[in-house]
Design a protein around this motif. Structure first.
Motif, PDB file in Angstrom:
ATOM      1  N   VAL A  78       1.985  23.630  42.733  1.00  0.00           N
ATOM      2  CA  VAL A  78       1.060  24.738  42.475  1.00  0.00           C
ATOM      3  C   VAL A  78      -0.268  24.210  41.938  1.00  0.00           C
ATOM      4  O   VAL A  78      -1.350  24.633  42.371  1.00  0.00           O
ATOM      5  N   THR A  79      -0.185  23.271  41.010  1.00  0.00           N
ATOM      6  CA  THR A  79      -1.395  22.676  40.438  1.00  0.00           C
ATOM      7  C   THR A  79      -2.213  21.964  41.503  1.00  0.00           C
ATOM      8  O   THR A  79      -3.442  22.115  41.566  1.00  0.00           O
ATOM      9  N   ARG A  80      -1.529  21.215  42.369  1.00  0.00           N
ATOM     10  CA  ARG A  80      -2.225  20.489  43.435  1.00  0.00           C
ATOM     11  C   ARG A  80      -2.895  21.457  44.413  1.00  0.00           C
ATOM     12  O   ARG A  80      -3.988  21.206  44.905  1.00  0.00           O
ATOM     13  N   PHE A  81      -2.238  22.600  44.657  1.00  0.00           N
ATOM     14  CA  PHE A  81      -2.790  23.607  45.570  1.00  0.00           C
ATOM     15  C   PHE A  81      -4.039  24.267  44.969  1.00  0.00           C
ATOM     16  O   PHE A  81      -5.019  24.513  45.676  1.00  0.00           O
ATOM     17  N   ILE A  82      -4.012  24.527  43.665  1.00  0.00           N
ATOM     18  CA  ILE A  82      -5.115  25.250  43.018  1.00  0.00           C
ATOM     19  C   ILE A  82      -6.332  24.363  42.795  1.00  0.00           C
ATOM     20  O   ILE A  82      -7.468  24.759  43.090  1.00  0.00           O
ATOM     21  N   VAL A  83      -6.130  23.162  42.255  1.00  0.00           N
ATOM     22  CA  VAL A  83      -7.269  22.307  41.886  1.00  0.00           C
ATOM     23  C   VAL A  83      -7.391  21.052  42.753  1.00  0.00           C
ATOM     24  O   VAL A  83      -8.328  20.275  42.570  1.00  0.00           O
ATOM     25  N   GLY A  84      -6.445  20.853  43.672  1.00  0.00           N
ATOM     26  CA  GLY A  84      -6.533  19.703  44.564  1.00  0.00           C
ATOM     27  C   GLY A  84      -5.960  18.416  44.015  1.00  0.00           C
ATOM     28  O   GLY A  84      -6.011  17.369  44.658  1.00  0.00           O
ATOM     29  N   SER A  86      -2.863  16.865  40.844  1.00  0.00           N
ATOM     30  CA  SER A  86      -1.849  17.199  39.844  1.00  0.00           C
ATOM     31  C   SER A  86      -2.010  16.375  38.580  1.00  0.00           C
ATOM     32  O   SER A  86      -1.185  16.462  37.666  1.00  0.00           O
ATOM     33  N   ILE A  87      -3.060  15.543  38.519  1.00  0.00           N
ATOM     34  CA  ILE A  87      -3.296  14.727  37.340  1.00  0.00           C
ATOM     35  C   ILE A  87      -4.720  14.954  36.841  1.00  0.00           C
ATOM     36  O   ILE A  87      -5.588  15.426  37.581  1.00  0.00           O
ATOM     37  N   GLY A  88      -4.938  14.648  35.579  1.00  0.00           N
ATOM     38  CA  GLY A  88      -6.266  14.798  35.007  1.00  0.00           C
ATOM     39  C   GLY A  88      -6.385  16.021  34.113  1.00  0.00           C
ATOM     40  O   GLY A  88      -5.493  16.866  34.051  1.00  0.00           O
ATOM     41  N   THR A  89      -7.510  16.124  33.448  1.00  0.00           N
ATOM     42  CA  THR A  89      -7.747  17.196  32.485  1.00  0.00           C
ATOM     43  C   THR A  89      -7.762  18.563  33.137  1.00  0.00           C
ATOM     44  O   THR A  89      -7.105  19.503  32.674  1.00  0.00           O
ATOM     45  N   THR A  90      -8.513  18.701  34.220  1.00  0.00           N
ATOM     46  CA  THR A  90      -8.619  19.998  34.901  1.00  0.00           C
ATOM     47  C   THR A  90      -7.266  20.454  35.429  1.00  0.00           C
ATOM     48  O   THR A  90      -6.906  21.629  35.307  1.00  0.00           O
ATOM     49  N   ALA A  91      -6.525  19.538  36.013  1.00  0.00           N
ATOM     50  CA  ALA A  91      -5.213  19.885  36.577  1.00  0.00           C
ATOM     51  C   ALA A  91      -4.250  20.347  35.487  1.00  0.00           C
ATOM     52  O   ALA A  91      -3.428  21.241  35.719  1.00  0.00           O
ATOM     53  N   THR A  92      -4.360  19.782  34.309  1.00  0.00           N
ATOM     54  CA  THR A  92      -3.445  20.131  33.221  1.00  0.00           C
ATOM     55  C   THR A  92      -3.627  21.563  32.751  1.00  0.00           C
ATOM     56  O   THR A  92      -2.695  22.182  32.224  1.00  0.00           O
TER      57      THR A  92
END
Length: 217
Positions: A78-84, A86-92
């Motif tokens: 889900v995180t990868r789909f939303i922000v592209g 799955s790691i990093g500050t924005t993804a968290t």
């Protein structure tokens, strides 16, 4: 402690604050209305509706019951789909928000339950509509408790942000793991832990003081 690690800790503080701020903001944008729905649809309330209350309560309880580390892993797609990514500050921010929403919802419901029924009855007797009662009577009366609950929720999100370092999240949690734990730099580990503890204590104390002032106002 080298200048590089010192700079990394300073960067980690700002990343942690960024994650906490935006996760808290988004969690309240969803969690506050959910908490109000749970309250007004419960037995004896303004919009009593057992089906809605049960359905919303079930979803909230399921997500609230999941350990945050497990939720982090489950939400990677889900995180990868939303922000592209799955790691990093924005993804968290994505799993932090989703993990905090049910906590916020239940905390809001609990705060609203503290509002004396006499206030609602008085508003009803004046002919106020249910929506007017919620906005102008219930929420203002529960405001001190909501402030205190908000501080607890923000402190919880702050603690959750540290766990996100396990799956590549940014912030102080990542610094503690990468430099403190994996590289056996105990000084870095203790410094980051101390900073997190101070931040949590500051948020909680600020919430307590704001709540006390709003009660006196």
């Amino acid at each position: 402690m080298t200048d590089y690690i010192r700079d990394a800790i300073i960067k980690g503080i700002f990343e942690t604050l960024q994650m906490t701020f935006f996760s808290s903001l988004f969690a309240y944008l969803v969690g506050l209305p959910l908490g109000v729905i749970l309250y007004v649809t419960s037995k004896g309330r303004l919009f009593e509706n057992r089906a809605v209350n049960t359905a919303v309560g079930l979803v909230v309880n399921v997500f609230r019951s999941l350990p945050f580390l497990i939720l982090l892993v489950l939400l990677i797609p889900v995180t990868r789909f939303i922000v592209g990514s799955s790691i990093g500050t924005t993804a968290t921010i994505v799993p932090l928000t989703i993990g905090a929403i049910p906590i916020v919802a239940r905390m809001v419901e609990s705060s609203l339950n503290e509002v004396p029924s006499g206030i609602i009855e008085a508003a009803n007797s004046m002919g106020a509509s249910p929506l007017f009662i919620i906005i102008h009577f219930i929420l203002p009366e529960a405001f001190p408790s909501l402030l205190l609950g908000g501080a607890i929720n923000i402190a919880t999100i702050l603690g959750y942000s540290a766990m996100a370092g396990v799956i590549g999240g940014g912030g102080l949690g990542a610094i503690a793991l990468q430099y403190g734990y994996y590289r056996y730099e105990k000084t870095v580990l203790w410094v980051t832990v101390t900073i997190l503890v101070v931040m949590v204590m500051f948020v909680q104390e600020a919430g307590v003081q704001l709540s006390k002032r709003s009660r006196k106002a």
